[in-house]
Write an enzyme that holds these catalytic residues in place. Sequence first.
Site, PDB file in Angstrom:
ATOM      1  N   HIS A  62     -65.936  22.437  52.229  1.00 20.31           N
ATOM      2  CA  HIS A  62     -66.978  22.173  53.230  1.00 20.31           C
ATOM      3  C   HIS A  62     -68.305  21.956  52.505  1.00 20.31           C
ATOM      4  O   HIS A  62     -68.579  22.583  51.484  1.00 20.31           O
ATOM      5  CB  HIS A  62     -67.111  23.379  54.174  1.00 20.31           C
ATOM      6  N   PHE A 251     -59.389  35.063  64.515  1.00 16.76           N
ATOM      7  CA  PHE A 251     -60.733  35.560  64.806  1.00 16.76           C
ATOM      8  C   PHE A 251     -61.119  35.119  66.215  1.00 16.76           C
ATOM      9  O   PHE A 251     -61.266  33.918  66.471  1.00 16.76           O
ATOM     10  CB  PHE A 251     -61.712  35.014  63.756  1.00 16.76           C
ATOM     11  N   ASP A 253     -62.990  33.962  68.695  1.00 21.40           N
ATOM     12  CA  ASP A 253     -64.294  33.330  68.972  1.00 21.40           C
ATOM     13  C   ASP A 253     -64.212  32.556  70.268  1.00 21.40           C
ATOM     14  O   ASP A 253     -63.373  32.856  71.122  1.00 21.40           O
ATOM     15  CB  ASP A 253     -64.623  32.383  67.802  1.00 21.40           C
ATOM     16  N   ASP A 337     -55.768  29.884  61.921  1.00 24.55           N
ATOM     17  CA  ASP A 337     -57.071  29.943  62.605  1.00 24.55           C
ATOM     18  C   ASP A 337     -58.039  28.924  62.005  1.00 24.55           C
ATOM     19  O   ASP A 337     -58.643  28.113  62.722  1.00 24.55           O
ATOM     20  CB  ASP A 337     -57.640  31.361  62.481  1.00 24.55           C
ATOM     21  N   ASP A 342     -61.214  24.098  62.396  1.00 25.95           N
ATOM     22  CA  ASP A 342     -61.619  22.807  61.801  1.00 25.95           C
ATOM     23  C   ASP A 342     -61.160  21.654  62.686  1.00 25.95           C
ATOM     24  O   ASP A 342     -61.883  20.671  62.884  1.00 25.95           O
ATOM     25  CB  ASP A 342     -61.025  22.653  60.388  1.00 25.95           C
TER      26      ASP A 342
HETATM   27  N1  LIG Z   1     -61.895  31.642  64.911  1.00 30.62           N
HETATM   28  C1  LIG Z   1     -62.848  31.134  64.136  1.00 30.62           C
HETATM   29  N2  LIG Z   1     -64.126  31.153  64.565  1.00 30.62           N
HETATM   30  C2  LIG Z   1     -65.071  30.627  63.743  1.00 30.62           C
HETATM   31  C3  LIG Z   1     -64.794  30.070  62.491  1.00 30.62           C
HETATM   32  C4  LIG Z   1     -66.041  29.646  61.955  1.00 30.62           C
HETATM   33  C5  LIG Z   1     -66.341  28.985  60.659  1.00 30.62           C
HETATM   34  N3  LIG Z   1     -65.239  28.952  59.762  1.00 30.62           N
HETATM   35  C6  LIG Z   1     -65.212  27.818  58.889  1.00 30.62           C
HETATM   36  C7  LIG Z   1     -65.838  28.087  57.608  1.00 30.62           C
HETATM   37  C8  LIG Z   1     -64.918  28.150  56.625  1.00 30.62           C
HETATM   38  C9  LIG Z   1     -63.577  28.035  57.164  1.00 30.62           C
HETATM   39  O1  LIG Z   1     -62.795  27.162  56.392  1.00 30.62           O
HETATM   40  C10 LIG Z   1     -63.783  27.478  58.533  1.00 30.62           C
HETATM   41  O2  LIG Z   1     -63.708  26.096  58.471  1.00 30.62           O
HETATM   42  C11 LIG Z   1     -67.013  29.944  62.897  1.00 30.62           C
HETATM   43  N4  LIG Z   1     -66.396  30.527  63.951  1.00 30.62           N
HETATM   44  C12 LIG Z   1     -66.939  30.903  65.245  1.00 30.62           C
HETATM   45  O3  LIG Z   1     -66.960  29.707  66.029  1.00 30.62           O
HETATM   46  C13 LIG Z   1     -68.062  29.735  66.925  1.00 30.62           C
HETATM   47  C14 LIG Z   1     -69.013  28.617  66.528  1.00 30.62           C
HETATM   48  O4  LIG Z   1     -68.496  27.415  67.017  1.00 30.62           O
HETATM   49  P1  LIG Z   1     -69.524  26.180  67.171  1.00 30.62           P
HETATM   50  O5  LIG Z   1     -70.596  26.658  68.141  1.00 30.62           O
HETATM   51  O6  LIG Z   1     -68.677  25.035  67.699  1.00 30.62           O
HETATM   52  O7  LIG Z   1     -70.081  25.904  65.769  1.00 30.62           O
HETATM   53  C15 LIG Z   1     -68.721  31.099  66.737  1.00 30.62           C
HETATM   54  O8  LIG Z   1     -68.098  32.044  67.575  1.00 30.62           O
HETATM   55  C16 LIG Z   1     -68.360  31.403  65.279  1.00 30.62           C
HETATM   56  O9  LIG Z   1     -68.398  32.791  65.006  1.00 30.62           O
HETATM   57  C17 LIG Z   1     -63.428  30.036  62.062  1.00 30.62           C
HETATM   58  O10 LIG Z   1     -63.051  29.567  60.982  1.00 30.62           O
HETATM   59  N5  LIG Z   1     -62.502  30.577  62.927  1.00 30.62           N
END
Ligand SMILES: Nc1nc2c(c(CN[C@H]3C=C[C@H](O)[C@@H]3O)cn2[C@@H]2O[C@H](COP(=O)(O)O)[C@@H](O)[C@H]2O)c(=O)[nH]1
Length: 364
Positions: A62, A251, A253, A337, A342
Amino acid sequence: MPVAASLPLSKTAPERVLDSAQFISQHSKDVFVPDAGISKAAQEIIRRMKQAGYSTKEWKRHTLTPSVADSAAIEWIFVVDALNFSFWSSQKDACSQYTVTLDSKPYRGYWSLCAAINRAQREGKDITRAAFYAYASREELEHVFRTDDPGRQEEMPLLDQRIEVLHQVGQVLLTKYGGKFINVVKQSQKSAARLVEMVVRDFPCFRDTHEFLGRKIELYKRAQILVADVWACFEGQGDGQFDDIDCITMFADYRVPQALCHFGALEYSPQLMEYLRQSEQAVRQGRGDGAQPPEPGLLPSGHPWEVEIRGNSIWAVERIRQEIAASGANVNAILIDFYMWDYAKAHPESMHSIPIHLTRCIYY
Ligand SMILES: Nc1nc2c(c(CN[C@H]3C=C[C@H](O)[C@@H]3O)cn2[C@@H]2O[C@H](COP(=O)(O)O)[C@@H](O)[C@H]2O)c(=O)[nH]1
């Protein structure tokens, strides 16, 4: 003494999360994990992950995540995951949403947080040093998280809570761990479960627990993604090696539930779907703040619908993981997840028809 024997007889934090998720799924009225949808989704997801050669290597690919796995990356991950919550915007059009531009690219949502942290570092602010953020003034932190165009765009959501979180976690890190998260990681002795337990014990803002039908449920979204990010950044080696990493759950979210619905692994009742649709409208028209469901608007943190969506999301990914394992492939809940998150971000057009639940809280 073998490590297993030294673990307490009670269940570990990630095991308790999985128990909570199963309990929620078994007692839900408005969110379901359909068997047929799970096997179809599992086949589709593993096919896509294999096609993409999806692995922990994606994490450093990323643009905004650290490209080198070192102690600075661990401090970066800790600050980001302490603040990794509630980025959804109440503004409909992107140009009014909280935005941070870096190298002429605008970032919103989760990536706006990473962009703000990286921008501060380039401006010489040591935002990942506990001695700085534990006692930084409001003005300093408002500047760190400033939006591109304050006149036109909203400020970062829950800015007050984020400042409070930084002070809390920074002061704990200084008093208990010499000001560095790497010291917490080292004390976990390569156990992901123990690291989650230490984080929720010592850093109150990570205590993502609720009550559902009179029972305490534990979801620990940010504590688990914190461990997962360290593991992924180091590709499971060195300081990122955890002998029990596969115990970490999805996770919970608000973005991955959309992808799960898209793949048919999660279903909402018509009543809940209608509520979520009307809420998006109400909040975007500036109505519904603190409304009590089913009055469309913000869903109070801990509301049964919120807990059902989050708990069933964890359970759906666990069922997908089991289906994939039964087919002979080995992929843990973290990578499923990460892949689905992604995917959701890369296919916004496929996500639009599935509304997210709008809750403002510091847990996810
Ligand atoms: N379940 C889960 N939730 C995740 C992530 C990530 C970032 N991970 C990336 C970074 C390195 C890894 O390779 C992933 O690519 C952020 N979030 C959650 O999403 C929401 C934000 O969404 P939006 O408003 O659309 O940007 C917010 O609740 C945030 O806490 C994840 O991976 N899994």
